[in-house]
Scaffold this motif. Sequence first.
Motif, PDB file in Angstrom:
ATOM      1  N   ALA A 112      10.482   3.038   1.833  1.00 20.47           N
ATOM      2  CA  ALA A 112      11.418   4.008   1.255  1.00 20.47           C
ATOM      3  C   ALA A 112      12.186   4.723   2.363  1.00 20.47           C
ATOM      4  CB  ALA A 112      10.670   5.005   0.375  1.00 20.47           C
ATOM      5  N   CYS A 113      11.484   5.117   3.405  1.00 20.33           N
ATOM      6  CA  CYS A 113      12.154   5.793   4.537  1.00 20.33           C
ATOM      7  C   CYS A 113      13.142   4.858   5.221  1.00 20.33           C
ATOM      8  CB  CYS A 113      11.128   6.289   5.542  1.00 20.33           C
ATOM      9  SG  CYS A 113      10.170   7.692   4.965  1.00 20.33           S
ATOM     10  N   GLN A 114      12.726   3.634   5.439  1.00 23.47           N
ATOM     11  CA  GLN A 114      13.592   2.662   6.096  1.00 23.47           C
ATOM     12  C   GLN A 114      14.876   2.443   5.312  1.00 23.47           C
ATOM     13  OE1 GLN A 114      13.274   1.202   9.122  1.00 23.47           O
ATOM     14  NE2 GLN A 114      15.314   0.451   8.689  1.00 23.47           N
ATOM     15  N   TYR A 115      14.758   2.399   3.992  1.00 29.84           N
ATOM     16  CA  TYR A 115      15.920   2.151   3.147  1.00 29.84           C
ATOM     17  C   TYR A 115      16.609   3.435   2.690  1.00 29.84           C
ATOM     18  CZ  TYR A 115      14.064  -2.602   2.893  1.00 29.84           C
ATOM     19  OH  TYR A 115      13.600  -3.860   3.195  1.00 29.84           O
ATOM     20  N   LYS A 116      16.143   4.563   3.205  1.00 34.29           N
ATOM     21  CA  LYS A 116      16.736   5.869   2.878  1.00 34.29           C
ATOM     22  C   LYS A 116      16.793   6.090   1.363  1.00 34.29           C
ATOM     23  CE  LYS A 116      19.430   6.129   7.112  1.00 34.29           C
ATOM     24  NZ  LYS A 116      18.992   4.882   7.717  1.00 34.29           N
ATOM     25  N   THR A 117      15.670   5.859   0.728  1.00 35.68           N
ATOM     26  CA  THR A 117      15.541   6.075  -0.706  1.00 35.68           C
ATOM     27  C   THR A 117      14.198   6.738  -0.957  1.00 35.68           C
ATOM     28  OG1 THR A 117      15.852   5.030  -2.864  1.00 35.68           O
ATOM     29  CG2 THR A 117      14.546   3.805  -1.256  1.00 35.68           C
ATOM     30  N   SER A 118      13.870   6.956  -2.196  1.00 34.86           N
ATOM     31  CA  SER A 118      12.607   7.623  -2.516  1.00 34.86           C
ATOM     32  C   SER A 118      11.604   6.632  -3.093  1.00 34.86           C
ATOM     33  CB  SER A 118      12.846   8.742  -3.529  1.00 34.86           C
ATOM     34  OG  SER A 118      13.192   8.188  -4.779  1.00 34.86           O
ATOM     35  N   VAL A 119      10.349   6.966  -2.941  1.00 33.94           N
ATOM     36  CA  VAL A 119       9.287   6.181  -3.576  1.00 33.94           C
ATOM     37  C   VAL A 119       9.477   6.232  -5.087  1.00 33.94           C
ATOM     38  CG1 VAL A 119       6.787   6.042  -3.946  1.00 33.94           C
ATOM     39  CG2 VAL A 119       7.693   6.501  -1.645  1.00 33.94           C
ATOM     40  N   ASP A 120       9.907   7.365  -5.604  1.00 36.36           N
ATOM     41  CA  ASP A 120      10.174   7.497  -7.041  1.00 36.36           C
ATOM     42  C   ASP A 120      11.171   6.438  -7.511  1.00 36.36           C
ATOM     43  OD1 ASP A 120       8.479   9.653  -7.091  1.00 36.36           O
ATOM     44  OD2 ASP A 120      10.066  11.149  -7.258  1.00 36.36           O
ATOM     45  N   SER A 131       0.861  -1.186   0.000  1.00 36.37           N
ATOM     46  CA  SER A 131       0.000   0.000   0.000  1.00 36.37           C
ATOM     47  C   SER A 131       0.894   1.231   0.000  1.00 36.37           C
ATOM     48  CB  SER A 131      -0.887   0.001   1.246  1.00 36.37           C
ATOM     49  OG  SER A 131      -0.084   0.153   2.414  1.00 36.37           O
ATOM     50  N   LEU A 132       0.319   2.366  -0.314  1.00 34.80           N
ATOM     51  CA  LEU A 132       1.117   3.597  -0.343  1.00 34.80           C
ATOM     52  C   LEU A 132       1.766   3.888   1.014  1.00 34.80           C
ATOM     53  CD1 LEU A 132       2.213   5.974  -1.898  1.00 34.80           C
ATOM     54  CD2 LEU A 132       0.082   7.190  -1.438  1.00 34.80           C
ATOM     55  N   PRO A 133       1.025   3.797   2.139  1.00 39.88           N
ATOM     56  CA  PRO A 133       1.685   4.050   3.427  1.00 39.88           C
ATOM     57  C   PRO A 133       2.851   3.097   3.693  1.00 39.88           C
ATOM     58  CG  PRO A 133      -0.693   4.108   3.700  1.00 39.88           C
ATOM     59  CD  PRO A 133      -0.416   3.606   2.305  1.00 39.88           C
ATOM     60  N   VAL A 134       2.703   1.832   3.331  1.00 41.65           N
ATOM     61  CA  VAL A 134       3.787   0.866   3.541  1.00 41.65           C
ATOM     62  C   VAL A 134       4.945   1.163   2.593  1.00 41.65           C
ATOM     63  CG1 VAL A 134       4.437  -1.575   3.383  1.00 41.65           C
ATOM     64  CG2 VAL A 134       2.286  -0.927   4.474  1.00 41.65           C
ATOM     65  N   LEU A 135       4.643   1.531   1.370  1.00 41.66           N
ATOM     66  CA  LEU A 135       5.695   1.875   0.416  1.00 41.66           C
ATOM     67  C   LEU A 135       6.519   3.062   0.916  1.00 41.66           C
ATOM     68  CD1 LEU A 135       6.832   1.080  -2.381  1.00 41.66           C
ATOM     69  CD2 LEU A 135       5.322   2.809  -3.350  1.00 41.66           C
ATOM     70  N   VAL A 136       5.854   4.042   1.475  1.00 41.97           N
ATOM     71  CA  VAL A 136       6.545   5.208   2.038  1.00 41.97           C
ATOM     72  C   VAL A 136       7.419   4.779   3.215  1.00 41.97           C
ATOM     73  CG1 VAL A 136       6.229   7.406   3.237  1.00 41.97           C
ATOM     74  CG2 VAL A 136       4.858   6.885   1.212  1.00 41.97           C
ATOM     75  N   LYS A 137       6.906   3.915   4.074  1.00 37.97           N
ATOM     76  CA  LYS A 137       7.698   3.424   5.213  1.00 37.97           C
ATOM     77  C   LYS A 137       8.924   2.658   4.726  1.00 37.97           C
ATOM     78  CE  LYS A 137       3.925   2.955   8.541  1.00 37.97           C
ATOM     79  NZ  LYS A 137       3.132   1.983   9.329  1.00 37.97           N
TER      80      LYS A 137
END
Length: 98
Positions: A53-61, A45-51
């Motif tokens: 990305a943050c965890q891996y220090k990268t962007s959703v893009d 889901s979008l919220p999990v995808l954002v989490k």
Amino acid sequence: MLENLGYKLKTLRVRNQLSRKQVAELVGVSVSTIGLYESNERLPSLPVLVKLACQYKTSVDYLLNIDTSDKNSLSLDGLTDKQIKALKMTAECFRNSN
């Protein structure tokens, strides 16, 4: 666009020396769900995808293969938290100098 998402998620997890269990706990999903994401059998889901990305220090893009060749963007991939903080402080100095 999403065909590489699972590969990227697994590569980032391994690169960050995290187990599926650790990632699952950090983002609030089950271990099996992380496996489904990494094998492209399920999309986060979008919220999990954002989490993630943050965890891996990268962007959703980056995770979604969205072209960010816009000259007004800057990739923080591969930088430490300390380096990112320094860049943010530098950018803020430039903003305040006008």
